[in-house]
Scaffold this motif. Structure first.
Motif, PDB file in Angstrom:
ATOM      1  N   TYR A  66       0.854  -1.177   0.000  1.00  0.00           N
ATOM      2  CA  TYR A  66       0.000   0.000   0.000  1.00  0.00           C
ATOM      3  C   TYR A  66       0.892   1.230   0.000  1.00  0.00           C
ATOM      4  O   TYR A  66       1.952   1.243   0.647  1.00  0.00           O
ATOM      5  CB  TYR A  66      -0.891   0.044   1.241  1.00  0.00           C
ATOM      6  CG  TYR A  66      -1.652  -1.225   1.524  1.00  0.00           C
ATOM      7  CD1 TYR A  66      -2.604  -1.706   0.634  1.00  0.00           C
ATOM      8  CD2 TYR A  66      -1.411  -1.958   2.687  1.00  0.00           C
ATOM      9  CE1 TYR A  66      -3.310  -2.866   0.897  1.00  0.00           C
ATOM     10  CE2 TYR A  66      -2.112  -3.120   2.958  1.00  0.00           C
ATOM     11  CZ  TYR A  66      -3.048  -3.574   2.051  1.00  0.00           C
ATOM     12  OH  TYR A  66      -3.740  -4.730   2.313  1.00  0.00           O
ATOM     13  N   THR A  67       0.464   2.283  -0.679  1.00  0.00           N
ATOM     14  CA  THR A  67       1.271   3.492  -0.704  1.00  0.00           C
ATOM     15  C   THR A  67       0.396   4.724  -0.833  1.00  0.00           C
ATOM     16  O   THR A  67      -0.726   4.666  -1.350  1.00  0.00           O
ATOM     17  CB  THR A  67       2.277   3.464  -1.870  1.00  0.00           C
ATOM     18  OG1 THR A  67       3.170   4.569  -1.762  1.00  0.00           O
ATOM     19  CG2 THR A  67       1.569   3.535  -3.225  1.00  0.00           C
ATOM     20  N   THR A  68       0.895   5.860  -0.321  1.00  0.00           N
ATOM     21  CA  THR A  68       0.257   7.152  -0.538  1.00  0.00           C
ATOM     22  C   THR A  68       1.195   7.985  -1.393  1.00  0.00           C
ATOM     23  O   THR A  68       2.393   8.077  -1.112  1.00  0.00           O
ATOM     24  CB  THR A  68      -0.035   7.879   0.783  1.00  0.00           C
ATOM     25  OG1 THR A  68       1.194   8.156   1.468  1.00  0.00           O
ATOM     26  CG2 THR A  68      -0.925   7.034   1.671  1.00  0.00           C
ATOM     27  N   CYS A  69       0.651   8.597  -2.432  1.00  0.00           N
ATOM     28  CA  CYS A  69       1.528   9.272  -3.384  1.00  0.00           C
ATOM     29  C   CYS A  69       0.816  10.398  -4.118  1.00  0.00           C
ATOM     30  O   CYS A  69      -0.414  10.452  -4.186  1.00  0.00           O
ATOM     31  CB  CYS A  69       2.073   8.263  -4.398  1.00  0.00           C
ATOM     32  SG  CYS A  69       0.801   7.509  -5.436  1.00  0.00           S
ATOM     33  N   PRO A  87      -4.121  16.033  -6.025  1.00  0.00           N
ATOM     34  CA  PRO A  87      -4.640  15.150  -4.978  1.00  0.00           C
ATOM     35  C   PRO A  87      -3.674  14.018  -4.645  1.00  0.00           C
ATOM     36  O   PRO A  87      -2.914  13.561  -5.493  1.00  0.00           O
ATOM     37  CB  PRO A  87      -5.917  14.590  -5.619  1.00  0.00           C
ATOM     38  CG  PRO A  87      -5.581  14.548  -7.086  1.00  0.00           C
ATOM     39  CD  PRO A  87      -4.735  15.776  -7.340  1.00  0.00           C
ATOM     40  N   TRP A  88      -3.744  13.608  -3.392  1.00  0.00           N
ATOM     41  CA  TRP A  88      -3.020  12.427  -2.963  1.00  0.00           C
ATOM     42  C   TRP A  88      -3.858  11.180  -3.273  1.00  0.00           C
ATOM     43  O   TRP A  88      -5.078  11.215  -3.218  1.00  0.00           O
ATOM     44  CB  TRP A  88      -2.738  12.495  -1.462  1.00  0.00           C
ATOM     45  CG  TRP A  88      -1.644  13.444  -1.139  1.00  0.00           C
ATOM     46  CD1 TRP A  88      -1.759  14.802  -0.980  1.00  0.00           C
ATOM     47  CD2 TRP A  88      -0.269  13.135  -0.955  1.00  0.00           C
ATOM     48  NE1 TRP A  88      -0.534  15.353  -0.695  1.00  0.00           N
ATOM     49  CE2 TRP A  88       0.402  14.357  -0.683  1.00  0.00           C
ATOM     50  CE3 TRP A  88       0.469  11.961  -0.995  1.00  0.00           C
ATOM     51  CZ2 TRP A  88       1.762  14.421  -0.445  1.00  0.00           C
ATOM     52  CZ3 TRP A  88       1.824  12.014  -0.751  1.00  0.00           C
ATOM     53  CH2 TRP A  88       2.469  13.236  -0.482  1.00  0.00           C
ATOM     54  N   LEU A  89      -3.169  10.098  -3.563  1.00  0.00           N
ATOM     55  CA  LEU A  89      -3.854   8.848  -3.883  1.00  0.00           C
ATOM     56  C   LEU A  89      -3.362   7.732  -2.981  1.00  0.00           C
ATOM     57  O   LEU A  89      -2.166   7.655  -2.658  1.00  0.00           O
ATOM     58  CB  LEU A  89      -3.617   8.461  -5.348  1.00  0.00           C
ATOM     59  CG  LEU A  89      -4.203   9.410  -6.401  1.00  0.00           C
ATOM     60  CD1 LEU A  89      -3.743   8.967  -7.792  1.00  0.00           C
ATOM     61  CD2 LEU A  89      -5.723   9.438  -6.327  1.00  0.00           C
ATOM     62  N   LEU A  90      -4.277   6.872  -2.561  1.00  0.00           N
ATOM     63  CA  LEU A  90      -3.935   5.652  -1.846  1.00  0.00           C
ATOM     64  C   LEU A  90      -3.987   4.517  -2.861  1.00  0.00           C
ATOM     65  O   LEU A  90      -5.044   4.200  -3.406  1.00  0.00           O
ATOM     66  CB  LEU A  90      -4.917   5.408  -0.702  1.00  0.00           C
ATOM     67  CG  LEU A  90      -4.783   4.105   0.081  1.00  0.00           C
ATOM     68  CD1 LEU A  90      -3.367   3.889   0.583  1.00  0.00           C
ATOM     69  CD2 LEU A  90      -5.774   4.082   1.243  1.00  0.00           C
ATOM     70  N   LYS A  91      -2.839   3.924  -3.141  1.00  0.00           N
ATOM     71  CA  LYS A  91      -2.738   2.875  -4.155  1.00  0.00           C
ATOM     72  C   LYS A  91      -2.329   1.556  -3.507  1.00  0.00           C
ATOM     73  O   LYS A  91      -1.749   1.526  -2.419  1.00  0.00           O
ATOM     74  CB  LYS A  91      -1.705   3.252  -5.224  1.00  0.00           C
ATOM     75  CG  LYS A  91      -2.133   4.397  -6.132  1.00  0.00           C
ATOM     76  CD  LYS A  91      -1.052   4.702  -7.160  1.00  0.00           C
ATOM     77  CE  LYS A  91      -1.517   5.708  -8.202  1.00  0.00           C
ATOM     78  NZ  LYS A  91      -2.504   5.109  -9.125  1.00  0.00           N
ATOM     79  N   TYR A  92      -2.618   0.467  -4.215  1.00  0.00           N
ATOM     80  CA  TYR A  92      -2.206  -0.851  -3.732  1.00  0.00           C
ATOM     81  C   TYR A  92      -1.728  -1.712  -4.888  1.00  0.00           C
ATOM     82  O   TYR A  92      -2.122  -1.519  -6.047  1.00  0.00           O
ATOM     83  CB  TYR A  92      -3.348  -1.532  -2.978  1.00  0.00           C
ATOM     84  CG  TYR A  92      -4.498  -1.995  -3.854  1.00  0.00           C
ATOM     85  CD1 TYR A  92      -4.578  -3.317  -4.306  1.00  0.00           C
ATOM     86  CD2 TYR A  92      -5.506  -1.113  -4.230  1.00  0.00           C
ATOM     87  CE1 TYR A  92      -5.625  -3.735  -5.108  1.00  0.00           C
ATOM     88  CE2 TYR A  92      -6.560  -1.515  -5.025  1.00  0.00           C
ATOM     89  CZ  TYR A  92      -6.610  -2.840  -5.459  1.00  0.00           C
ATOM     90  OH  TYR A  92      -7.649  -3.248  -6.264  1.00  0.00           O
ATOM     91  N   SER A  93      -0.859  -2.648  -4.553  1.00  0.00           N
ATOM     92  CA  SER A  93      -0.351  -3.622  -5.514  1.00  0.00           C
ATOM     93  C   SER A  93      -0.464  -5.003  -4.884  1.00  0.00           C
ATOM     94  O   SER A  93      -0.206  -5.181  -3.691  1.00  0.00           O
ATOM     95  CB  SER A  93       1.114  -3.336  -5.863  1.00  0.00           C
ATOM     96  OG  SER A  93       1.664  -4.386  -6.644  1.00  0.00           O
ATOM     97  N   GLN A  94      -0.858  -5.989  -5.682  1.00  0.00           N
ATOM     98  CA  GLN A  94      -0.971  -7.366  -5.188  1.00  0.00           C
ATOM     99  C   GLN A  94       0.041  -8.299  -5.836  1.00  0.00           C
ATOM    100  O   GLN A  94      -0.060  -9.519  -5.696  1.00  0.00           O
ATOM    101  CB  GLN A  94      -2.397  -7.877  -5.424  1.00  0.00           C
ATOM    102  CG  GLN A  94      -3.445  -7.126  -4.607  1.00  0.00           C
ATOM    103  CD  GLN A  94      -4.852  -7.601  -4.890  1.00  0.00           C
ATOM    104  OE1 GLN A  94      -5.311  -7.649  -6.029  1.00  0.00           O
ATOM    105  NE2 GLN A  94      -5.573  -7.968  -3.825  1.00  0.00           N
ATOM    106  N   ASP A  95       1.010  -7.718  -6.544  1.00  0.00           N
ATOM    107  CA  ASP A  95       2.012  -8.541  -7.218  1.00  0.00           C
ATOM    108  C   ASP A  95       3.424  -8.001  -7.002  1.00  0.00           C
ATOM    109  O   ASP A  95       4.240  -7.985  -7.919  1.00  0.00           O
ATOM    110  CB  ASP A  95       1.696  -8.640  -8.716  1.00  0.00           C
ATOM    111  CG  ASP A  95       1.541  -7.275  -9.382  1.00  0.00           C
ATOM    112  OD1 ASP A  95       1.905  -6.259  -8.741  1.00  0.00           O
ATOM    113  OD2 ASP A  95       1.056  -7.225 -10.527  1.00  0.00           O
ATOM    114  N   GLY A  96       3.689  -7.558  -5.785  1.00  0.00           N
ATOM    115  CA  GLY A  96       5.032  -7.093  -5.462  1.00  0.00           C
ATOM    116  C   GLY A  96       5.432  -5.797  -6.124  1.00  0.00           C
ATOM    117  O   GLY A  96       6.629  -5.522  -6.284  1.00  0.00           O
TER     118      GLY A  96
END
Length: 289
Positions: A66-69, A87-96
């Motif tokens: 998870y990251t904020t960017c 705007p800031w975004l909360l992103k996620y990755s499920q594959d490293g």
């Protein structure tokens, strides 16, 4: 990337410790061979562009990040990241980190100066999201549950005073997954058992609270990083004891927890240098690196 790139967070893969993720003002960088003895042989790849302020790995799942960017750095910020970029975004990755997606339904961050996140070992489905800012910006704390795909507003109208030194501003219990301590105005607020409490203790901490961390196994123990040093509570944040002996005149910016001890970043104003110290829970001593 270059001499002006700021490193905000380093995450180590607990399954493959030679794999590192580094959150910086110019994106997230990943290496899978950090154990190389020759530094120039360590290979890095930029897996997410933009300015990345915070980075977390989902407990018990080393492939989910998870990251904020801010994906498009702004020109009016000295680091291309904080202080008015949005705007800031909360992103996620499920594959490293190979692919990234925006977390659905996330609250608006328009006008925010930064956003930070926390996860908890007690419940890997939960992620906590603090939207903060500077110059009178009203902060808010939110929680997302991946099992129910529901966002919950935990607290509006917060005034997170610290985080000017790139801290995190709040902490979440690692033993029950629901208790929270967050910076608010000249003190802090505690969220325990579903109820918010105003701070009653004014001793042993500075009003600028940069970071708050719960002990990984002791349910009543909380650590606080402030512009006056390091403080510890053993009663869930009701009262605090100063733990800054031996630190000198220091501002503690951030804390990282582990089962062995607590690591924290220290800034010495009179020398203008930064250090990493490790506090040994077993022996009660601090060691500088």
């Amino acid at each position: 990337n270059n001499i002006w790139t700021i490193i905000y967070k380093i995450v180590i893969d607990p399954v493959n410790p030679e794999t590192l993720y580094v959150a910086t003002s110019s994106g997230i960088y990943k290496t899978t061979n950090s154990d190389e003895t020759i530094p120039n042989n360590v290979s890095w790849s930029n897996i997410l562009s933009g300015c990345v302020y915070d980075l977390e790995m989902r407990p018990n799942n080393n492939q989910t990040l998870y990251t904020t960017c801010v994906t498009a750095p702004c020109s009016n910020s000295w680091d291309g990241c904080t202080s008015g970029c949005s705007p800031w975004l909360l992103k996620y990755s499920q594959d490293g980190g190979n692919t990234w997606n925006d977390l659905s339904g996330q609250p608006s961050s328009t006008g925010a100066g930064y956003t930070t996140i926390e996860v908890t070992d007690a419940n890997s489905n939960l992620i906590y999201y603090l939207i903060g800012g500077f110059s009178g910006y009203t902060s808010s704390l939110h929680m997302y549950d991946f099992s129910s795909t529901v966002w919950t507003v935990l607290k509006n109208n917060l005034k997170v005073v610290g985080v000017s030194g790139r801290g995190n501003g709040f902490g979440v219990s690692q033993t029950n997954g629901t208790d929270v301590v967050v910076s608010d105005d000249i003190r802090y607020k505690r969220y325990f058992g579903g109820t918010w409490y105003n701070a009653t203790s004014t001793n042993a901490f500075h009003v600028d609270i940069e970071d708050i961390v719960f002990h990984p196994t002791n349910s009543n123990e909380v650590w606080m990083a402030t512009h006056r040093g390091l403080s510890r509570s053993t009663d869930n944040g009701v009262s605090w004891t100063d733990m800054s002996d031996g630190l000198g005149v220091a501002t503690i910016i951030t804390i990282a927890l582990s089962s062995y001890g607590i690591m924290y970043g220290e800034k010495i104003y009179n020398f203008l240098k930064s250090y990493l110290r490790i506090f040994d829970f077993k022996h009660g001593a601090a060691e500088r690196h």
